[in-house]
Design a protein around this motif. Structure first.
Motif, PDB file in Angstrom:
ATOM      1  N   PRO A 341      85.379   5.129  16.575  1.00  0.00           N
ATOM      2  CA  PRO A 341      84.528   5.698  15.515  1.00  0.00           C
ATOM      3  C   PRO A 341      84.559   7.218  15.538  1.00  0.00           C
ATOM      4  O   PRO A 341      85.317   7.850  16.280  1.00  0.00           O
ATOM      5  CB  PRO A 341      83.139   5.139  15.859  1.00  0.00           C
ATOM      6  N   ASN A 342      83.682   7.816  14.733  1.00  0.00           N
ATOM      7  CA  ASN A 342      83.602   9.271  14.671  1.00  0.00           C
ATOM      8  C   ASN A 342      83.105   9.829  16.002  1.00  0.00           C
ATOM      9  O   ASN A 342      82.311   9.202  16.714  1.00  0.00           O
ATOM     10  CB  ASN A 342      82.656   9.699  13.539  1.00  0.00           C
ATOM     11  N   MET A 383      81.947  12.889  22.150  1.00  0.00           N
ATOM     12  CA  MET A 383      81.395  14.242  22.145  1.00  0.00           C
ATOM     13  C   MET A 383      80.098  14.240  21.351  1.00  0.00           C
ATOM     14  O   MET A 383      80.061  13.811  20.190  1.00  0.00           O
ATOM     15  CB  MET A 383      82.397  15.217  21.513  1.00  0.00           C
ATOM     16  N   CYS A 384      79.032  14.713  22.000  1.00  0.00           N
ATOM     17  CA  CYS A 384      77.721  14.771  21.364  1.00  0.00           C
ATOM     18  C   CYS A 384      77.626  16.062  20.559  1.00  0.00           C
ATOM     19  O   CYS A 384      77.746  17.163  21.115  1.00  0.00           O
ATOM     20  CB  CYS A 384      76.622  14.698  22.432  1.00  0.00           C
ATOM     21  N   GLU A 385      77.399  15.925  19.261  1.00  0.00           N
ATOM     22  CA  GLU A 385      77.338  17.098  18.398  1.00  0.00           C
ATOM     23  C   GLU A 385      75.941  17.712  18.396  1.00  0.00           C
ATOM     24  O   GLU A 385      75.791  18.924  18.409  1.00  0.00           O
ATOM     25  CB  GLU A 385      77.741  16.723  16.966  1.00  0.00           C
ATOM     26  N   LYS A 386      74.901  16.894  18.388  1.00  0.00           N
ATOM     27  CA  LYS A 386      73.536  17.385  18.315  1.00  0.00           C
ATOM     28  C   LYS A 386      72.875  17.289  19.688  1.00  0.00           C
ATOM     29  O   LYS A 386      73.024  16.306  20.386  1.00  0.00           O
ATOM     30  CB  LYS A 386      72.728  16.564  17.294  1.00  0.00           C
ATOM     31  N   GLU A 387      72.129  18.320  20.029  1.00  0.00           N
ATOM     32  CA  GLU A 387      71.448  18.314  21.313  1.00  0.00           C
ATOM     33  C   GLU A 387      70.317  17.300  21.355  1.00  0.00           C
ATOM     34  O   GLU A 387      69.967  16.785  22.405  1.00  0.00           O
ATOM     35  CB  GLU A 387      70.894  19.712  21.617  1.00  0.00           C
ATOM     36  N   SER A 388      69.739  17.006  20.222  1.00  0.00           N
ATOM     37  CA  SER A 388      68.632  16.058  20.177  1.00  0.00           C
ATOM     38  C   SER A 388      69.094  14.601  20.198  1.00  0.00           C
ATOM     39  O   SER A 388      68.279  13.690  20.278  1.00  0.00           O
ATOM     40  CB  SER A 388      67.778  16.302  18.927  1.00  0.00           C
ATOM     41  N   GLU A 389      70.396  14.378  20.154  1.00  0.00           N
ATOM     42  CA  GLU A 389      70.925  13.020  20.129  1.00  0.00           C
ATOM     43  C   GLU A 389      70.834  12.403  21.527  1.00  0.00           C
ATOM     44  O   GLU A 389      71.336  12.947  22.500  1.00  0.00           O
ATOM     45  CB  GLU A 389      72.376  13.042  19.666  1.00  0.00           C
ATOM     46  N   GLU A 390      70.130  11.284  21.627  1.00  0.00           N
ATOM     47  CA  GLU A 390      69.878  10.664  22.920  1.00  0.00           C
ATOM     48  C   GLU A 390      70.723   9.429  23.174  1.00  0.00           C
ATOM     49  O   GLU A 390      70.811   8.971  24.298  1.00  0.00           O
ATOM     50  CB  GLU A 390      68.398  10.288  23.048  1.00  0.00           C
ATOM     51  N   VAL A 392      74.358   6.882  21.830  1.00  0.00           N
ATOM     52  CA  VAL A 392      75.615   6.862  21.083  1.00  0.00           C
ATOM     53  C   VAL A 392      75.403   6.017  19.824  1.00  0.00           C
ATOM     54  O   VAL A 392      75.008   4.849  19.907  1.00  0.00           O
ATOM     55  CB  VAL A 392      76.740   6.277  21.942  1.00  0.00           C
ATOM     56  N   PRO A 393      75.656   6.573  18.639  1.00  0.00           N
ATOM     57  CA  PRO A 393      75.407   5.797  17.410  1.00  0.00           C
ATOM     58  C   PRO A 393      76.368   4.631  17.223  1.00  0.00           C
ATOM     59  O   PRO A 393      75.973   3.563  16.765  1.00  0.00           O
ATOM     60  CB  PRO A 393      75.546   6.833  16.298  1.00  0.00           C
ATOM     61  N   GLN A 394      77.650   4.807  17.585  1.00  0.00           N
ATOM     62  CA  GLN A 394      78.658   3.772  17.395  1.00  0.00           C
ATOM     63  C   GLN A 394      79.545   3.704  18.635  1.00  0.00           C
ATOM     64  O   GLN A 394      79.884   4.727  19.224  1.00  0.00           O
ATOM     65  CB  GLN A 394      79.516   4.056  16.151  1.00  0.00           C
ATOM     66  N   TRP A 395      79.929   2.467  18.979  1.00  0.00           N
ATOM     67  CA  TRP A 395      80.814   2.247  20.130  1.00  0.00           C
ATOM     68  C   TRP A 395      82.167   1.765  19.637  1.00  0.00           C
ATOM     69  O   TRP A 395      82.271   1.168  18.547  1.00  0.00           O
ATOM     70  CB  TRP A 395      80.217   1.198  21.079  1.00  0.00           C
ATOM     71  N   PRO A 396      83.227   2.003  20.388  1.00  0.00           N
ATOM     72  CA  PRO A 396      84.555   1.528  19.967  1.00  0.00           C
ATOM     73  C   PRO A 396      84.592   0.005  19.824  1.00  0.00           C
ATOM     74  O   PRO A 396      83.805  -0.729  20.423  1.00  0.00           O
ATOM     75  CB  PRO A 396      85.482   2.021  21.083  1.00  0.00           C
ATOM     76  N   VAL A 397      85.567  -0.441  19.055  1.00  0.00           N
ATOM     77  CA  VAL A 397      85.713  -1.861  18.753  1.00  0.00           C
ATOM     78  C   VAL A 397      87.143  -2.281  19.085  1.00  0.00           C
ATOM     79  O   VAL A 397      88.098  -1.547  18.801  1.00  0.00           O
ATOM     80  CB  VAL A 397      85.404  -2.168  17.273  1.00  0.00           C
ATOM     81  N   LEU A 398      87.280  -3.445  19.682  1.00  0.00           N
ATOM     82  CA  LEU A 398      88.595  -4.032  19.950  1.00  0.00           C
ATOM     83  C   LEU A 398      88.805  -5.187  18.973  1.00  0.00           C
ATOM     84  O   LEU A 398      88.060  -6.173  18.984  1.00  0.00           O
ATOM     85  CB  LEU A 398      88.677  -4.537  21.395  1.00  0.00           C
TER      86      LEU A 398
END
Length: 564
Positions: A341-342, A383-390, A392-398
């Motif tokens: 993902p992104n 890579m975490c873009e925002k410091e407030s992000e606690e 991971v929004p999306q995980w890789p997929v196989l």
């Protein structure tokens, strides 16, 4: 005049750090005659009676014990001693077929010029001799039976190990590279498994033999008798059969034929022992070698962990495609790839796809199971873009696709599925169900059965909601599917981050303090901090006053003593 014999003819295993070339064995054989037996019996009686001397024993000692009736010889490891049969055989150059035979021919000529050999009855077969490689198993068993009074049948492993040399020599090849025998047996039977699973280490063998024929009939193969067998490998293990006497009774050898002669056999280890200085020097050398090797390994590993940069999550997965079951056809294989993902990335040389081997199914219960045991590994970075992000929004997929390919090259799609990477590190065993697109009608079913082929997805990420989809809802209306089998994965996940959790906790604490100071100026913030400090100090004083007086006095005395 009954004589005691050593009947324990089993093998003994020795382990030594010394080189096997330093092994020396003293072999002593003696024919048991009536005169020798009487002399030994009288010697035992005289030794038991201290009032007699040993003068009368000299008149009873037979002169025939030396020469043809007795021989003692020190044999080294892989030392070649020729028998009378070999002396006569290698005298003729026409009988020499191999370079080793021609070397023996030269040595025999040198021995004849030097007026004979130092051995008379005792001789050896080394590891390179053709007689050692072709020594029949029944001859080894027969020679072993001559040394013992109780018949013992060899074990299954001993029989299989004895036939290893013959199987290697009987192997014929069509050319220099391709063996004629089958390399892989796709349908092994139980007998084939038992006969093929044999311990096959690189061993060197040496046989010490004796020619126990009459004085005028030396050099006949039927009179040869195996005395001792020595086997060694490259790791310092030496196997001796039978074992050294070590002060015990001699072994008894009973020959065959009309005379049925009895011989005594005594084995003794006469290898030169190492001196104390040499042992200490060798121990120090080994210790120094181990220390250097340990330091070399530490230099390769290092002292610190390899940490990712600040704000980056490192995700490592060591996975295994264990099995697949419940599919319609046989000869399955799996094609898989990873989707990032992104904000996710991988190393440039990291492979994001793979294909397993083709595996035949095995019936377990009511289902057909294909065991792949296919390993794979994957490493990615977030890579975490925002410091407030606690989180991971999306995980890789196989994504994976199960296919079948039979002997007629009929290719069929058996099912699609996907695996979402676990968000929790550790071990995970996940079973993923699959489905495949279904085309209605009889023609499609007949095509799939006779010539192969079936509907496929143009974009395999449509097994779930693709990462590139930007809409609110993904419509699959009118899309016919059929549930097929399942695939089992075994995953070991590791997550490594620097300041990924700690920084979040610090940010929470800092935000909490700022919230308490919110709406105030910088001077008001300082005053608020001082007031909080004063409140904490008053609480500590109140807690101290609530303690018992004797405990406070003891504490103060300890402080005074420590300061003094």
């Amino acid at each position: 005049m009954a004589e005691c014999w050593n009947t324990d003819t089993g093998e003994a295993v020795y382990r030594s750090r010394d080189a096997v070339k330093n092994l020396r064995i003293k072999v002593h054989i003696q024919r048991v005659t009536s005169t020798a037996a009487l002399s030994q019996h009288l010697q035992q009686e005289v030794l038991s009676q201290q009032d007699r001397g040993a003068i009368e024993l000299e008149t009873l000692t037979s002169q025939g014990q030396t020469g043809n009736n007795e021989e003692e010889l020190v044999v080294g490891w892989q030392e070649k001693l020729f028998s009378q049969y070999e002396m006569e055989l290698f005298q003729n150059e026409s009988a020499c077929q191999t370079p080793l035979d021609r070397q023996y021919h030269t040595e025999v000529k040198a021995l004849n010029r030097a007026k004979g050999k130092r051995n008379h009855r005792i001789f050896t077969y080394t590891d390179h001799d053709r007689y050692t490689n072709c020594l029949p198993l029944h001859q080894l068993q027969h020679s072993t039976d001559l040394l013992t009074t109780t018949k013992s049948s060899p074990t299954f492993l001993a029989v299989r190990m004895a036939s290893i040399r013959h199987r290697r020599q009987d192997r014929r090849t069509m050319d220099c590279n391709i063996p004629k025998s089958k390399i892989i047996n796709w349908e092994p039977t139980e007998e084939f498994v038992k006969s093929s699973h044999v311990v096959n280490n690189a061993m060197q063998t040496m046989h010490i033999m004796a020619d126990l024929g009459s004085p005028g009939r030396l050099g006949q193969k039927e009179n040869e008798c195996l005395l001792v067998t020595i086997t060694s490998d490259g790791s310092g293990t030496v196997v001796v059969k039978p074992d050294f006497n070590k002060g015990k009774e001699p072994y008894r050898i009973l020959t065959e034929g009309e005379k049925r002669e009895v011989w005594r056999l005594t084995l003794e280890n006469v290898s030169t022992s190492m001196k104390t200085e040499e042992k200490d020097r060798e121990q120090n050398m080994y210790k120094d070698l181990y220390v250097r090797h340990k330091e070399y390994l530490n230099s390769l590993v290092g002292q610190d962990f390899e940490m990712p940069p600040v704000g980056i999550l490192r995700y490592l997965m060591n996975g295994e495609i264990v099995s697949a079951k419940g599919f319609e056809y046989d000869n399955l294989y799996i094609h898989f790839f990873m989707e990032l993902p992104n904000n996710w990335s991988s190393l440039p040389f990291q492979s994001l796809s793979g294909v397993t081997q083709t595996c035949r199914t095995k019936t377990l219960g009511k289902e057909n199971v294909a065991f792949f045991s296919y390993p794979f590994n994957f490493e990615a970075f977030y890579m975490c873009e925002k410091e407030s992000e606690e989180s991971v929004p999306q995980w890789p997929v196989l994504y994976f696709k199960v296919l079948s390919l039979d002997t007629w090259q009929r290719y069929r799609t058996e099912g699609y599925g996907y695996l979402l990477f676990p968000a929790i590190p550790g071990k995970h065993i996940i079973t993923c169900n699959t489905w495949r697109p279904l085309q209605t009608g009889t023609v499609s079913a007949l095509r799939r059965f006779f010539i192969g082929g079936s509907p496929e997805l143009e974009d395999q990420s449509y097994v779930r909601i693709p990462g590139t989809f930007k809409g609110d809802r993904l419509s699959r209306f009118g899309f016919c599917t059929e549930t097929t089998g399942s695939v089992t994965f075994n995953l070991h996940c590791i997550q490594q981050a620097r300041s990924f959790v700690d920084a979040t906790m610090l940010k929470k604490r800092r935000q909490k303090v700022f919230d308490q100071l919110g709406g105030f100026s910088q001077q008001g913030a300082v005053c608020t901090i001082l007031e909080a400090f004063q409140r904490a100090r008053r609480k500590m004083q109140e807690a101290r006053e609530s303690l018992p007086r004797d405990l406070i006095n003891t504490t103060s005395q300890l402080k005074i003593e420590s300061s003094a």
